[in-house]
Design an enzyme around this catalytic site. Structure first.
Site, PDB file in Angstrom:
ATOM      1  N   TYR A   1     -16.753-113.617 -53.092  1.00  0.00           N
ATOM      2  CA  TYR A   1     -18.011-113.717 -52.331  1.00  0.00           C
ATOM      3  C   TYR A   1     -19.092-114.406 -53.168  1.00  0.00           C
ATOM      4  O   TYR A   1     -19.779-115.314 -52.697  1.00  0.00           O
ATOM      5  CB  TYR A   1     -18.454-112.303 -51.945  1.00  0.00           C
TER       6      TYR A   1
ATOM      7  N   SER B   1     -26.963-115.681 -50.833  1.00  0.00           N
ATOM      8  CA  SER B   1     -27.154-114.300 -51.296  1.00  0.00           C
ATOM      9  C   SER B   1     -27.647-114.350 -52.742  1.00  0.00           C
ATOM     10  O   SER B   1     -27.367-115.317 -53.463  1.00  0.00           O
ATOM     11  CB  SER B   1     -25.820-113.552 -51.257  1.00  0.00           C
TER      12      SER B   1
HETATM   13  P1  NAP Z   1     -23.544-108.001 -40.567  1.00  0.00           P
HETATM   14  O1  NAP Z   1     -24.564-107.076 -39.992  1.00  0.00           O
HETATM   15  O2  NAP Z   1     -22.187-107.483 -40.906  1.00  0.00           O
HETATM   16  O3  NAP Z   1     -23.428-109.256 -39.565  1.00  0.00           O
HETATM   17  C1  NAP Z   1     -22.551-110.303 -39.789  1.00  0.00           C
HETATM   18  C2  NAP Z   1     -22.133-110.857 -38.451  1.00  0.00           C
HETATM   19  O4  NAP Z   1     -21.295-112.009 -38.688  1.00  0.00           O
HETATM   20  C3  NAP Z   1     -21.302-109.861 -37.636  1.00  0.00           C
HETATM   21  O5  NAP Z   1     -21.672-109.881 -36.277  1.00  0.00           O
HETATM   22  C4  NAP Z   1     -19.882-110.392 -37.837  1.00  0.00           C
HETATM   23  O6  NAP Z   1     -18.998-110.065 -36.783  1.00  0.00           O
HETATM   24  C5  NAP Z   1     -20.143-111.890 -37.891  1.00  0.00           C
HETATM   25  N1  NAP Z   1     -19.030-112.626 -38.471  1.00  0.00           N
HETATM   26  C6  NAP Z   1     -18.235-112.282 -39.511  1.00  0.00           C
HETATM   27  N2  NAP Z   1     -17.294-113.217 -39.721  1.00  0.00           N
HETATM   28  C7  NAP Z   1     -17.494-114.185 -38.792  1.00  0.00           C
HETATM   29  C8  NAP Z   1     -16.840-115.398 -38.475  1.00  0.00           C
HETATM   30  N3  NAP Z   1     -15.752-115.801 -39.148  1.00  0.00           N
HETATM   31  N4  NAP Z   1     -17.324-116.154 -37.470  1.00  0.00           N
HETATM   32  C9  NAP Z   1     -18.391-115.754 -36.752  1.00  0.00           C
HETATM   33  N5  NAP Z   1     -19.052-114.597 -36.988  1.00  0.00           N
HETATM   34  C10 NAP Z   1     -18.604-113.819 -37.995  1.00  0.00           C
HETATM   35  O7  NAP Z   1     -24.047-108.686 -41.902  1.00  0.00           O
HETATM   36  P2  NAP Z   1     -25.497-109.117 -42.439  1.00  0.00           P
HETATM   37  O8  NAP Z   1     -25.846-108.198 -43.538  1.00  0.00           O
HETATM   38  O9  NAP Z   1     -26.442-109.344 -41.321  1.00  0.00           O
HETATM   39  O10 NAP Z   1     -25.101-110.498 -43.107  1.00  0.00           O
HETATM   40  C11 NAP Z   1     -25.510-111.755 -42.614  1.00  0.00           C
HETATM   41  C12 NAP Z   1     -25.455-112.749 -43.758  1.00  0.00           C
HETATM   42  O11 NAP Z   1     -26.352-112.332 -44.778  1.00  0.00           O
HETATM   43  C13 NAP Z   1     -24.081-112.879 -44.408  1.00  0.00           C
HETATM   44  O12 NAP Z   1     -23.821-114.229 -44.715  1.00  0.00           O
HETATM   45  C14 NAP Z   1     -24.248-112.086 -45.687  1.00  0.00           C
HETATM   46  O13 NAP Z   1     -23.378-112.524 -46.706  1.00  0.00           O
HETATM   47  C15 NAP Z   1     -25.691-112.356 -46.033  1.00  0.00           C
HETATM   48  N6  NAP Z   1     -26.290-111.344 -46.912  1.00  0.00           N
HETATM   49  C16 NAP Z   1     -26.434-110.058 -46.520  1.00  0.00           C
HETATM   50  C17 NAP Z   1     -27.019-109.141 -47.415  1.00  0.00           C
HETATM   51  C18 NAP Z   1     -27.205-107.686 -47.070  1.00  0.00           C
HETATM   52  O14 NAP Z   1     -27.582-106.898 -47.968  1.00  0.00           O
HETATM   53  N7  NAP Z   1     -27.012-107.266 -45.846  1.00  0.00           N
HETATM   54  C19 NAP Z   1     -27.429-109.576 -48.678  1.00  0.00           C
HETATM   55  C20 NAP Z   1     -27.252-110.903 -49.034  1.00  0.00           C
HETATM   56  C21 NAP Z   1     -26.690-111.794 -48.135  1.00  0.00           C
HETATM   57  P3  NAP Z   1     -18.080-108.714 -36.913  1.00  0.00           P
HETATM   58  O15 NAP Z   1     -19.044-107.571 -37.030  1.00  0.00           O
HETATM   59  O16 NAP Z   1     -17.312-108.749 -35.611  1.00  0.00           O
HETATM   60  O17 NAP Z   1     -17.235-108.921 -38.124  1.00  0.00           O
END
Ligand code: NAP
Length: 245
Positions: free
Chosen positions: A153, A140
């Site tokens: 985080y 991130s």
């Molecule tokens: P998201 O839509 O919330 O998706 C995350 C997925 O990971 C969800 O399906 C969640 O399941 C699953 N998950 C959470 N904990 C887990 C575990 N212990 N084992 C297996 N699966 C797990 O989030 P996203 O925004 O796509 O994020 C994906 C990645 O991008 C993350 O690493 C996040 O830190 C990074 N990121 C996101 C952003 C942003 O702005 N969106 C920015 C920078 C980095 P549940 O829904 O059941 O919890």
């Protein structure tokens, strides 16, 4: 079709960036393993990944913070497909609390998912992948610059970059590439559930909000043979947000 005959595990692939990545790799020929906490959500995601043309999809219920579950996901993948070429360590957890309210358990929960989860999969990948494999870690922009209330985080995502560097060094003689992508603000549930964003404390210009598909395209590049000389790279996918003073 950059991923014909390849097999890719994507963690947290039931939603957001992980799902977009599963669709992108699948649409380019990969057989995809959706590793996520919730089997029902994973099944729903699998249907959409098949719809875009993935030749085969396996769902694997996996909490990435549990080494035994990670081992089982890799074992099931090898049993079904006979090979593993790509791992995308995408599952992430974010806790919003002032530092003085963070408990040891908060730190451990975040570190287990955001750092150890990637370590567990990297270890299994190093034990089972053949030369030509690729690992992409989803870090991130918080690894570089951050906002209040997300200390655990930000630290975990910074440590994930360090793991990327170490794994890239140790992966090179094995022919395994390891790189990281640093998304900025991306239009997924994680962004809009962010209390800093909800409260208006963190104001995001709509022009700085990217789509999960844009991050997925960057991940697909790093996972593909277009990036055979890219090793230990940390690629921002933030629309330039981090560059602004
Ligand atoms: P998201 O839509 O919330 O998706 C995350 C997925 O990971 C969800 O399906 C969640 O399941 C699953 N998950 C959470 N904990 C887990 C575990 N212990 N084992 C297996 N699966 C797990 O989030 P996203 O925004 O796509 O994020 C994906 C990645 O991008 C993350 O690493 C996040 O830190 C990074 N990121 C996101 C952003 C942003 O702005 N969106 C920015 C920078 C980095 P549940 O829904 O059941 O919890």
């Amino acid at each position: 079709m950059r991923f014909t005959d390849k097999v890719a595990i994507i963690t947290g692939a039931a939603s957001g960036i992980g799902l977009a990545t599963a669709k992108r790799l699948g649409s380019e020929g990969a057989r995809v393993v959706i590793a996520d906490l919730d089997e029902e959500a994973a099944q729903t995601a699998a249907a959409t990944v098949r719809e875009v043309g993935a030749p085969d999809v396996l769902t694997s219920t996996c909490d990435v913070s549990k080494e035994v579950q990670v081992k089982n996901t890799v074992k099931d993948t090898l049993q079904k497909f006979g090979r593993l070429d790509i791992v995308v360590n995408n599952a992430g957890l974010m806790i919003f609390k002032p530092l003085e309210e963070h408990e040891e358990s908060d730190w451990l929960n975040v570190l287990r998912v955001d750092l150890l989860g990637a370590f567990f999969f990297t270890k299994q990948a190093f034990l089972t992948m053949k030369a030509g494999g690729a690992i992409v870690n989803v870090s991130s922009v918080h690894a570089i610059e951050t906002t209040p209330l997300v200390s655990s985080y930000a630290a975990a995502k910074a440590a994930l970059l360090s793991l990327t560097r170490s794994a890239a060094l140790e992966g090179k003689p094995k022919g395994i590439r390891v790189n990281a992508v640093l998304p900025g603000a991306i239009d997924t549930p994680m962004l809009w559930e962010n209390p800093n964003v909800k409260s208006g404390q963190e104001v995001i210009n709509p022009a700085d909000v990217g789509k999960p598909e844009q991050v997925a395209a960057t991940i697909a590049y790093l996972a593909s043979d277009d990036a055979t000389f890219v090793q230990g790279a940390m690629v921002r996918a933030d629309g330039g947000r981090l560059s602004r003073l």
